[in-house]
Design a protein around this motif. Structure first.
Motif, PDB file in Angstrom:
ATOM      1  N   VAL A 135     -33.400  -5.829   2.944  1.00  0.00           N
ATOM      2  CA  VAL A 135     -32.131  -6.523   3.221  1.00  0.00           C
ATOM      3  C   VAL A 135     -31.631  -7.290   1.993  1.00  0.00           C
ATOM      4  O   VAL A 135     -30.448  -7.190   1.641  1.00  0.00           O
ATOM      5  N   ASN A 139     -28.111  -6.429   0.158  1.00  0.00           N
ATOM      6  CA  ASN A 139     -27.076  -7.456  -0.015  1.00  0.00           C
ATOM      7  C   ASN A 139     -26.648  -7.585  -1.472  1.00  0.00           C
ATOM      8  O   ASN A 139     -25.458  -7.757  -1.764  1.00  0.00           O
ATOM      9  N   GLN A 176     -30.407   2.909   3.388  1.00  0.00           N
ATOM     10  CA  GLN A 176     -29.842   1.568   3.255  1.00  0.00           C
ATOM     11  C   GLN A 176     -29.561   1.203   1.802  1.00  0.00           C
ATOM     12  O   GLN A 176     -28.658   0.416   1.521  1.00  0.00           O
TER      13      GLN A 176
END
Length: 241
Positions: A135, A139, A176
């Motif tokens: 994550v 970001n 991702q």
């Protein structure tokens, strides 16, 4: 009857004097004779996004990190107040990765140098923390900030070489991580016969992305290439060729 006709003429005259009516497409107004339909807005897929305040900055300002700034003849570096090998990597490494979004001094320096030091001394402690790093990496890439993306790519190259099985552990998370790679893969400056000094400083975004993808393929095991190819169809293998 004549009064109504004269009113209609006055109304039409006012509309003609006002000029074309600007409106968006696919609306009722766009069907009018005097309508001027505006084009679609810019997608701005590569526009820089401002990041939210990071947890790294909050923890740093609160004094929760065992670090200090040290000056020497070679420049600035981090002075660790404890041995890096004794740090709780599950707690500290994700926080330092969260600081990749920072672009202001000294937070950007502490985040980047802290990650470098922890990856260099982490050994077997790094692999179990990989799921917590996805994550913050995502970001940082989603900011679309050239400086932030370049730094994150260099960190990723160091990450996959910092321990056994780390490259393979990243393969399930390609969906991702890699969308931003695909967006900026051809982001190179066409300077003709001029010199691109960004190559010497390793700040050429297109080249860095290609280097990172090759590092992923080399250290990601047998499933790495097919997963990279799925997300970035234009990628050519550095192993098969």
């Amino acid at each position: 009857m004549s009064v109504v006709t004269s009113q209609n003429r006055q109304t039409n005259a006012r509309v003609q004097q006002a000029g074309p009516l600007e409106t968006d497409g696919f609306t009722v107004k766009s069907l009018l004779k005097n309508a001027k339909v505006n084009g679609p807005p810019r997608a701005e897929a590569t526009r820089i996004r401002n990041s939210k305040p990071t947890a790294f900055r909050k923890f740093y300002e609160r004094g929760d990190f065992p670090i200090a700034l040290e000056h020497d003849t070679k420049g600035n570096k981090i002075a660790w107040k404890v041995e890096i090998e004794k740090l709780d990597y599950h707690h500290y490494l994700p926080l330092f990765f969260d600081g990749l979004c920072e672009i202001d001094h000294p937070w950007d320096f502490f985040a980047r140098q802290g990650i470098h030091d922890m990856l260099e001394h982490g050994g077997n402690k790094i692999l179990p923390v990989i799921p917590q790093l996805i994550v913050p990496i995502k970001n940082a890439l989603n900011t679309r900030n050239h400086k932030v993306i370049c730094t994150t790519l260099k960190i990723l190259q160091q990450l996959v070489t910092s321990g056994d099985m780390i490259g393979e552990a990243l393969v399930p998370y390609y969906r991702q991580i890699l969308p931003m790679f695909n967006l900026f893969k051809n982001w190179n400056s066409n300077l003709g016969d001029h010199i691109e000094y960004g190559q010497q400083r390793r700040e050429n975004l297109g080249d860095l992305i290609n280097e990172t993808l090759e590092a992923f393929e080399r250290h990601g095991g047998e499933d790495a290439f097919i997963n990279i190819k799925y997300m970035i169809p234009t990628y050519e293998s550095c192993m098969l060729n």
